[in-house]
Design a protein around this motif. Structure first.
Motif, PDB file in Angstrom:
ATOM      1  N   ALA A   1      -7.617 -13.899 -45.434  1.00 57.92           N
ATOM      2  CA  ALA A   1      -7.935 -14.250 -46.828  1.00 57.92           C
ATOM      3  C   ALA A   1      -9.216 -15.086 -46.854  1.00 57.92           C
ATOM      4  O   ALA A   1      -9.578 -15.652 -45.942  1.00 57.92           O
ATOM      5  CB  ALA A   1      -6.828 -14.774 -47.356  1.00 57.92           C
ATOM      6  N   ALA A   2      -9.862 -15.120 -47.944  1.00 58.06           N
ATOM      7  CA  ALA A   2     -10.961 -15.780 -48.178  1.00 58.06           C
ATOM      8  C   ALA A   2     -10.537 -17.336 -47.861  1.00 58.06           C
ATOM      9  O   ALA A   2      -9.689 -17.854 -47.924  1.00 58.06           O
ATOM     10  CB  ALA A   2     -11.705 -15.871 -49.468  1.00 58.06           C
TER      11      ALA A   2
ATOM     12  N   ALA B   1      -4.788 -14.965 -54.492  1.00 54.61           N
ATOM     13  CA  ALA B   1      -5.856 -14.753 -53.934  1.00 54.61           C
ATOM     14  C   ALA B   1      -5.580 -14.586 -52.393  1.00 54.61           C
ATOM     15  O   ALA B   1      -6.543 -14.097 -51.283  1.00 54.61           O
ATOM     16  CB  ALA B   1      -6.692 -15.706 -53.966  1.00 54.61           C
ATOM     17  N   ARG B   2      -4.349 -14.935 -51.583  1.00 53.48           N
ATOM     18  CA  ARG B   2      -4.117 -14.969 -50.346  1.00 53.48           C
ATOM     19  C   ARG B   2      -3.975 -13.472 -50.098  1.00 53.48           C
ATOM     20  O   ARG B   2      -3.758 -13.219 -49.009  1.00 53.48           O
ATOM     21  CB  ARG B   2      -3.030 -15.803 -49.898  1.00 53.48           C
ATOM     22  CG  ARG B   2      -3.411 -17.158 -49.849  1.00 53.48           C
ATOM     23  CD  ARG B   2      -2.371 -18.311 -49.401  1.00 53.48           C
ATOM     24  NE  ARG B   2      -2.216 -18.424 -48.101  1.00 53.48           N
ATOM     25  CZ  ARG B   2      -1.396 -18.130 -47.228  1.00 53.48           C
ATOM     26  NH1 ARG B   2      -0.187 -17.573 -47.773  1.00 53.48           N
ATOM     27  NH2 ARG B   2      -1.204 -18.264 -46.118  1.00 53.48           N
TER      28      ARG B   2
ATOM     29  N   ASN C   1     -12.784  -7.807 -42.928  1.00 58.06           N
ATOM     30  CA  ASN C   1     -12.241  -7.176 -44.280  1.00 58.06           C
ATOM     31  C   ASN C   1     -11.056  -6.325 -43.620  1.00 58.06           C
ATOM     32  O   ASN C   1     -11.296  -5.381 -43.120  1.00 58.06           O
ATOM     33  CB  ASN C   1     -13.286  -6.534 -45.104  1.00 58.06           C
ATOM     34  CG  ASN C   1     -12.892  -6.142 -46.543  1.00 58.06           C
ATOM     35  OD1 ASN C   1     -11.426  -5.963 -46.622  1.00 58.06           O
ATOM     36  ND2 ASN C   1     -13.644  -6.005 -47.339  1.00 58.06           N
ATOM     37  N   ILE C   2      -9.725  -6.768 -44.007  1.00 54.06           N
ATOM     38  CA  ILE C   2      -8.797  -5.709 -43.793  1.00 54.06           C
ATOM     39  C   ILE C   2      -7.937  -5.433 -44.952  1.00 54.06           C
ATOM     40  O   ILE C   2      -6.814  -4.974 -45.048  1.00 54.06           O
ATOM     41  CB  ILE C   2      -7.850  -6.325 -42.686  1.00 54.06           C
ATOM     42  CG1 ILE C   2      -6.955  -7.527 -42.993  1.00 54.06           C
ATOM     43  CG2 ILE C   2      -8.204  -6.422 -41.186  1.00 54.06           C
ATOM     44  CD1 ILE C   2      -5.900  -7.824 -42.370  1.00 54.06           C
ATOM     45  N   SER C   3      -8.693  -5.470 -46.105  1.00 54.94           N
ATOM     46  CA  SER C   3      -8.027  -5.057 -47.456  1.00 54.94           C
ATOM     47  C   SER C   3      -8.318  -3.587 -47.323  1.00 54.94           C
ATOM     48  O   SER C   3      -8.925  -2.805 -46.388  1.00 54.94           O
ATOM     49  CB  SER C   3      -8.899  -5.549 -48.478  1.00 54.94           C
ATOM     50  OG  SER C   3     -10.088  -4.796 -48.619  1.00 54.94           O
ATOM     51  N   PRO C   4      -7.457  -2.704 -48.209  1.00 54.76           N
ATOM     52  CA  PRO C   4      -7.345  -1.217 -48.423  1.00 54.76           C
ATOM     53  C   PRO C   4      -8.742  -0.721 -48.779  1.00 54.76           C
ATOM     54  O   PRO C   4      -8.697   0.261 -49.181  1.00 54.76           O
ATOM     55  CB  PRO C   4      -6.079  -0.845 -49.023  1.00 54.76           C
ATOM     56  CG  PRO C   4      -5.985  -2.272 -49.805  1.00 54.76           C
ATOM     57  CD  PRO C   4      -6.599  -3.395 -49.365  1.00 54.76           C
TER      58      PRO C   4
ATOM     59  N   LEU D   1      -1.682  -1.589 -47.624  1.00 53.61           N
ATOM     60  CA  LEU D   1      -2.150  -0.448 -48.470  1.00 53.61           C
ATOM     61  C   LEU D   1      -1.798  -0.605 -49.976  1.00 53.61           C
ATOM     62  O   LEU D   1      -2.411  -0.153 -50.749  1.00 53.61           O
ATOM     63  CB  LEU D   1      -1.518   1.198 -47.942  1.00 53.61           C
ATOM     64  CG  LEU D   1      -2.342   1.383 -46.835  1.00 53.61           C
ATOM     65  CD1 LEU D   1      -1.878   2.943 -46.443  1.00 53.61           C
ATOM     66  CD2 LEU D   1      -3.956   1.132 -46.682  1.00 53.61           C
ATOM     67  N   THR D   2      -0.960  -1.589 -50.023  1.00 54.23           N
ATOM     68  CA  THR D   2      -0.607  -1.911 -51.629  1.00 54.23           C
ATOM     69  C   THR D   2      -1.469  -3.065 -52.036  1.00 54.23           C
ATOM     70  O   THR D   2      -1.411  -3.338 -53.157  1.00 54.23           O
ATOM     71  CB  THR D   2       0.803  -2.127 -51.863  1.00 54.23           C
ATOM     72  OG1 THR D   2       1.074  -3.631 -50.962  1.00 54.23           O
ATOM     73  CG2 THR D   2       1.831  -1.072 -51.313  1.00 54.23           C
ATOM     74  N   LEU D   3      -2.128  -3.731 -51.164  1.00 55.29           N
ATOM     75  CA  LEU D   3      -2.628  -5.037 -51.726  1.00 55.29           C
ATOM     76  C   LEU D   3      -4.137  -4.584 -52.073  1.00 55.29           C
ATOM     77  O   LEU D   3      -4.498  -3.550 -52.023  1.00 55.29           O
ATOM     78  CB  LEU D   3      -3.169  -5.835 -50.355  1.00 55.29           C
ATOM     79  CG  LEU D   3      -1.938  -6.374 -49.617  1.00 55.29           C
ATOM     80  CD1 LEU D   3      -2.183  -7.232 -48.477  1.00 55.29           C
ATOM     81  CD2 LEU D   3      -1.008  -7.097 -50.625  1.00 55.29           C
TER      82      LEU D   3
END
Lengths: 156, 300
Positions: free
Chosen positions: B57-58, B65-66, B86-89, B143-145
């Protein structure tokens, strides 16, 4: 006066009184540092009463729990403006674990203080039952930790 | 003389070939992954136990935001500064295009989808002990984030540590694939062992490292210098941690120590994660910490 304004005023006045580094010759930490540490001990004492019940080490006693929660609520309501003054961080005072960064992030520190107030108020409202106590003491620990993580030096 | 030169040349070529072979990034055999289906609901718990948000997270993110895993947190080390990716989808900047196999290769083998070595700042030496099912569940949850459209920042690592191929040698030396660190624990501590040694990657901070950054397993959880330079990460073996199991479990739930100080530093972040585990999981972690071989503090 709002808590925020009072802390800002205190910080400003103390900054003006600068050079306000506590001379080591006085022996022991400056009174503001002692006051902060005493305040933290009072939190710990009252949290200890509640935590022992939440953990199941002590039998739940609704009256005693309420007294401790009321004390915590009284403690978070104290005006701490004159505790958190420049010249009392770990950079200046050996006994202090306050990171100097706090003085660059006063608004954030205030927000964390407000979060603690809210968590303690919720605890005060819920401490009459064991389930209420158990559910509401965790967020208080979280609020303590949020500030300690950001602004307290690790133990040496 | 010519024969010697030829022998040396052959030796050199063989050496390079052996180096190339031995340091190649490994990946999971495909047959291990067939029929693996992830459950995002269970993955949320894996995510908490793995402490993913604490790094990805940032910096300073709180609350919702986490769950925005755009990376950017910086980790100084003796080898350079690593920056969490970055490991966001997000399909371009994050891991939106990753398969379960990609996540397994990352977590078990420290291997990227492009077949490069990851630096062990990403704790794959611990995550290697995470079950394939947990990784599949985590993949479904990630993948839901919310996607974050921000490129990952490059690591700031100098020569020779910027030669990723060398990490293959590091892995050979220091990444263990021989099951649990502590072989014998009572049944009630088995789940705790899985959480501490694998997902929780507690040993990454609480165990000292050698000069090359490999964990010293003979002093497992015996405390280590704080990478930030201030203070020490404590010894949490029974030689030093004399809290009761109830005290340990309560600390992991609320952050309160037995004398009602509260967790600070990185542990405040860890408690945010352990607070989301079940009471049984926290109790099992406490049981495991009591079963770990005691490590006496070295004379100062």
């Amino acid at each position: 006066m709002s808590l925020k304004r009072s802390i800002l005023t205190g910080v400003t006045i103390a900054a003006l009184a600068a050079g306000g580094v506590w001379a080591a010759s006085h022996g022991g930490p400056p009174p503001a540092v002692k006051a902060r540490q005493a305040h933290m001990q009072l939190y710990a004492f009252n949290l200890g009463i509640l935590g022992a019940m939440a953990k199941g080490e002590a039998e739940f006693d609704a009256e005693k729990a309420q007294r401790a929660a009321n004390n915590l609520a009284a403690l978070v309501s104290l005006d701490q403006t004159d505790y958190w003054v420049p010249g009392t961080s770990s950079a200046e005072v050996m006994e202090s674990r306050l990171k100097p960064e706090m003085f660059e992030n006063v608004a954030d520190a205030m927000a964390k203080g407000k979060a603690l107030q809210e968590a303690v108020m919720a605890l005060q409202g819920a401490a009459g039952t064991l389930d209420g106590l158990r559910a509401s003491i965790g967020p208080v620990g979280g609020a303590c930790g949020a500030c300690h993580k950001a602004y307290r030096e690790p133990q040496q | 003389m010519r024969r010697l030169a030829r022998a040396l040349a052959i030796l050199a070529v063989t050496g390079v070939a052996a180096f190339w072979y031995l340091t190649a990034p490994r990946s999971e055999p495909v047959e291990n992954l067939t029929g693996l289906a992830g459950d995002a609901g269970r993955g949320a718990l894996v995510f908490a136990a793995g402490g993913c948000a604490s790094c990805h997270a940032a910096p300073g993110a709180e609350g919702a935001a986490r769950l925005e895993l755009g990376g950017g947190r910086r980790f100084a080390s003796p080898f350079g500064t690593f920056v969490a990716p970055n490991i966001s989808p997000d399909p371009e900047h994050g891991i939106g295009g990753w398969s379960v196999a990609d996540l397994v290769n990352a977590m078990h083998h420290g291997t990227s989808p492009e077949g490069a070595h990851y630096y062990p700042a990403f704790p794959y030496t611990s995550y290697a002990r995470v079950s394939l099912q947990d990784i599949a569940d985590l993949h479904a949850y990630l993948l839901t984030l919310p996607p974050v459209a921000r490129p990952s920042a490059p690591h700031e690592v100098g020569f020779p540590f910027n030669i990723r191929r060398l990490l293959g040698g590091w892995k050979l030396l220091f990444a263990r694939h021989d099951g649990p660190v502590v072989k014998d624990v009572p049944p009630e501590a088995e789940r705790g062992r899985y959480l501490v040694e694998g997902l929780g990657h507690c040993g990454e901070c609480h165990t000292p490292r050698n000069a090359l950054g490999g964990l010293d397993y003979s002093r497992w959880l015996g405390g280590a210098p704080n990478p930030t330079g201030k203070g020490r990460i404590p010894n949490i073996t029974p030689a030093a941690l004399d809290w009761s199991e109830a005290d340990i479990a309560y600390y992991l739930e609320t952050g309160f120590t037995p004398d009602f100080d509260s967790a600070g530093g990185e542990m405040a972040e860890v408690v945010k994660n352990t607070a989301q585990l079940s009471p049984e999981d926290r109790a099992s972690i406490a049981a495991y910490l009591k079963a770990v071989p005691p490590v006496r503090d070295a004379a100062q």
